[in-house]
Design a protein around this motif. Structure first.
Motif, PDB file in Angstrom:
ATOM      1  N   GLU A  20       0.795  -1.226   0.000  1.00  0.00           N
ATOM      2  CA  GLU A  20       0.000   0.000   0.000  1.00  0.00           C
ATOM      3  C   GLU A  20       0.829   1.278   0.000  1.00  0.00           C
ATOM      4  N   ILE A  21       2.133   1.163   0.066  1.00  0.00           N
ATOM      5  CA  ILE A  21       2.986   2.354   0.017  1.00  0.00           C
ATOM      6  C   ILE A  21       3.459   2.614  -1.406  1.00  0.00           C
ATOM      7  N   ALA A  22       3.916   1.567  -2.102  1.00  0.00           N
ATOM      8  CA  ALA A  22       4.394   1.712  -3.481  1.00  0.00           C
ATOM      9  C   ALA A  22       4.386   0.359  -4.171  1.00  0.00           C
ATOM     10  N   HIS A  23       4.060   0.349  -5.448  1.00  0.00           N
ATOM     11  CA  HIS A  23       4.085  -0.883  -6.237  1.00  0.00           C
ATOM     12  C   HIS A  23       4.315  -0.533  -7.701  1.00  0.00           C
ATOM     13  N   ILE A  24       4.819  -1.517  -8.439  1.00  0.00           N
ATOM     14  CA  ILE A  24       5.118  -1.309  -9.852  1.00  0.00           C
ATOM     15  C   ILE A  24       3.830  -1.276 -10.663  1.00  0.00           C
ATOM     16  N   THR A  25       3.776  -0.320 -11.584  1.00  0.00           N
ATOM     17  CA  THR A  25       2.708  -0.241 -12.572  1.00  0.00           C
ATOM     18  C   THR A  25       3.363  -0.239 -13.951  1.00  0.00           C
ATOM     19  N   SER A  26       2.573  -0.554 -14.954  1.00  0.00           N
ATOM     20  CA  SER A  26       3.098  -0.589 -16.318  1.00  0.00           C
ATOM     21  C   SER A  26       2.186   0.222 -17.223  1.00  0.00           C
ATOM     22  N   SER A  27       2.764   1.193 -17.911  1.00  0.00           N
ATOM     23  CA  SER A  27       1.988   2.116 -18.738  1.00  0.00           C
ATOM     24  C   SER A  27       2.602   2.248 -20.121  1.00  0.00           C
ATOM     25  N   ALA A  28       1.881   2.964 -20.999  1.00  0.00           N
ATOM     26  CA  ALA A  28       2.404   3.159 -22.353  1.00  0.00           C
ATOM     27  C   ALA A  28       1.898   4.457 -22.964  1.00  0.00           C
TER      28      ALA A  28
ATOM     29  N   THR B 176      -2.333   5.126 -21.227  1.00  0.00           N
ATOM     30  CA  THR B 176      -2.946   3.886 -20.766  1.00  0.00           C
ATOM     31  C   THR B 176      -1.985   3.178 -19.815  1.00  0.00           C
ATOM     32  N   GLY B 177      -2.535   2.313 -18.993  1.00  0.00           N
ATOM     33  CA  GLY B 177      -1.677   1.547 -18.096  1.00  0.00           C
ATOM     34  C   GLY B 177      -2.412   1.127 -16.851  1.00  0.00           C
ATOM     35  N   GLY B 178      -1.700   0.374 -16.021  1.00  0.00           N
ATOM     36  CA  GLY B 178      -2.328  -0.072 -14.795  1.00  0.00           C
ATOM     37  C   GLY B 178      -1.428  -0.921 -13.934  1.00  0.00           C
ATOM     38  N   HIS B 179      -2.047  -1.509 -12.932  1.00  0.00           N
ATOM     39  CA  HIS B 179      -1.351  -2.355 -11.969  1.00  0.00           C
ATOM     40  C   HIS B 179      -0.930  -3.671 -12.621  1.00  0.00           C
ATOM     41  N   THR B 180       0.178  -4.202 -12.156  1.00  0.00           N
ATOM     42  CA  THR B 180       0.661  -5.476 -12.699  1.00  0.00           C
ATOM     43  C   THR B 180      -0.066  -6.656 -12.082  1.00  0.00           C
TER      44      THR B 180
ATOM     45  N   VAL C 124       1.732  -6.459 -19.676  1.00  0.00           N
ATOM     46  CA  VAL C 124       0.745  -5.674 -18.918  1.00  0.00           C
ATOM     47  C   VAL C 124       0.421  -4.387 -19.674  1.00  0.00           C
ATOM     48  N   ALA C 125       1.451  -3.684 -20.153  1.00  0.00           N
ATOM     49  CA  ALA C 125       1.229  -2.435 -20.887  1.00  0.00           C
ATOM     50  C   ALA C 125       0.391  -2.673 -22.138  1.00  0.00           C
ATOM     51  N   LEU C 126       0.668  -3.757 -22.867  1.00  0.00           N
ATOM     52  CA  LEU C 126      -0.102  -4.084 -24.073  1.00  0.00           C
ATOM     53  C   LEU C 126      -1.553  -4.426 -23.734  1.00  0.00           C
ATOM     54  N   LYS C 127      -1.746  -5.227 -22.698  1.00  0.00           N
ATOM     55  CA  LYS C 127      -3.104  -5.617 -22.279  1.00  0.00           C
ATOM     56  C   LYS C 127      -3.917  -4.385 -21.884  1.00  0.00           C
ATOM     57  N   GLU C 128      -3.326  -3.519 -21.065  1.00  0.00           N
ATOM     58  CA  GLU C 128      -4.026  -2.310 -20.618  1.00  0.00           C
ATOM     59  C   GLU C 128      -4.349  -1.397 -21.795  1.00  0.00           C
ATOM     60  N   ALA C 129      -3.408  -1.264 -22.733  1.00  0.00           N
ATOM     61  CA  ALA C 129      -3.632  -0.409 -23.897  1.00  0.00           C
ATOM     62  C   ALA C 129      -4.827  -0.893 -24.700  1.00  0.00           C
ATOM     63  N   LYS C 130      -4.905  -2.189 -24.914  1.00  0.00           N
ATOM     64  CA  LYS C 130      -6.021  -2.752 -25.681  1.00  0.00           C
ATOM     65  C   LYS C 130      -7.342  -2.608 -24.937  1.00  0.00           C
TER      66      LYS C 130
END
Length: 193
Positions: free
Chosen positions: A41-49, A73-77, A86-92
């Protein structure tokens, strides 16, 4: 390549990326079990594009529901260590287009971004940090766009002139301009990040 190697191999292009890369690596070392999960809840990796068209003169943006602003676009892993996937999935999912390919399999930008406290699905989510790993993708601008009602209220292709202080806060503007320059530089050369 695993996500740690991908992050270690990232070559920062400026002081901000250099410092953020060091902090992200330090945080991964401290929290290896939860770094890919929003349960941290403090920090986590996200993937965006940043999604660009083939000519690199238009960019696909979504109007983000929570932030009430235009965004990439992007989101949580959610535990997925394949950050590009993850970046490709979120983009679509967020744009409705299906023909999207990476300009490079390498990371385009690494940024630590604040996520302000908000309500989601009836629960409060405290302010935290997104350890943002981003890519540049090329999308087919002829495909039909569709919104993802849970995520955004609009999707549209914009030109570079859209990126102004009237449409974005100072840090978002810095982030998008940095990625646009990288995308355009790659279009005029055979190099990768």
């Amino acid at each position: 390549m695993n996500f740690m190697e991908l992050i270690k191999n990232f070559v920062p292009s400026n002081d901000q990326e250099n410092k953020d890369k060091k902090m992200i690596l330090r945080y991964i070392h401290l929290f290896p079990e939860t770094i890919l999960l929003r349960e941290n809840e403090i920090a986590h990796i996200t993937s965006s594009a940043l999604i660009t068209n083939e000519n690199r003169n238009k960019f696909l943006m979504v109007h983000h529901n929570l932030r009430n602003t235009w965004a990439w676009t992007g989101g949580h892993t959610d535990g997925n260590a394949d950050l590009l996937a993850v970046a490709l999935k979120e983009a679509k999912e967020e744009t409705g287009i299906h023909t999207i390919t990476p300009v490079s399999n390498n990371i385009a930008s690494m940024d630590i971004l604040p996520a302000q406290g908000h309500w989601k699905n009836g629960s409060y989510v405290s302010t935290h940090l997104h350890l943002s790993i981003s890519f540049i993708l090329v999308g087919n601008e002829r495909e039909a766009l569709t919104i993802a009602p849970c995520e955004n209220s609009s999707v549209k292709w914009v030109e570079e002139g859209f990126f102004t202080p009237e449409n974005f806060d100072a840090y978002d503007l810095y982030l998008y301009e940095k990625l646009i320059k990288k995308a355009q530089k790659l279009a005029h050369s055979n190099s990768v990040f």
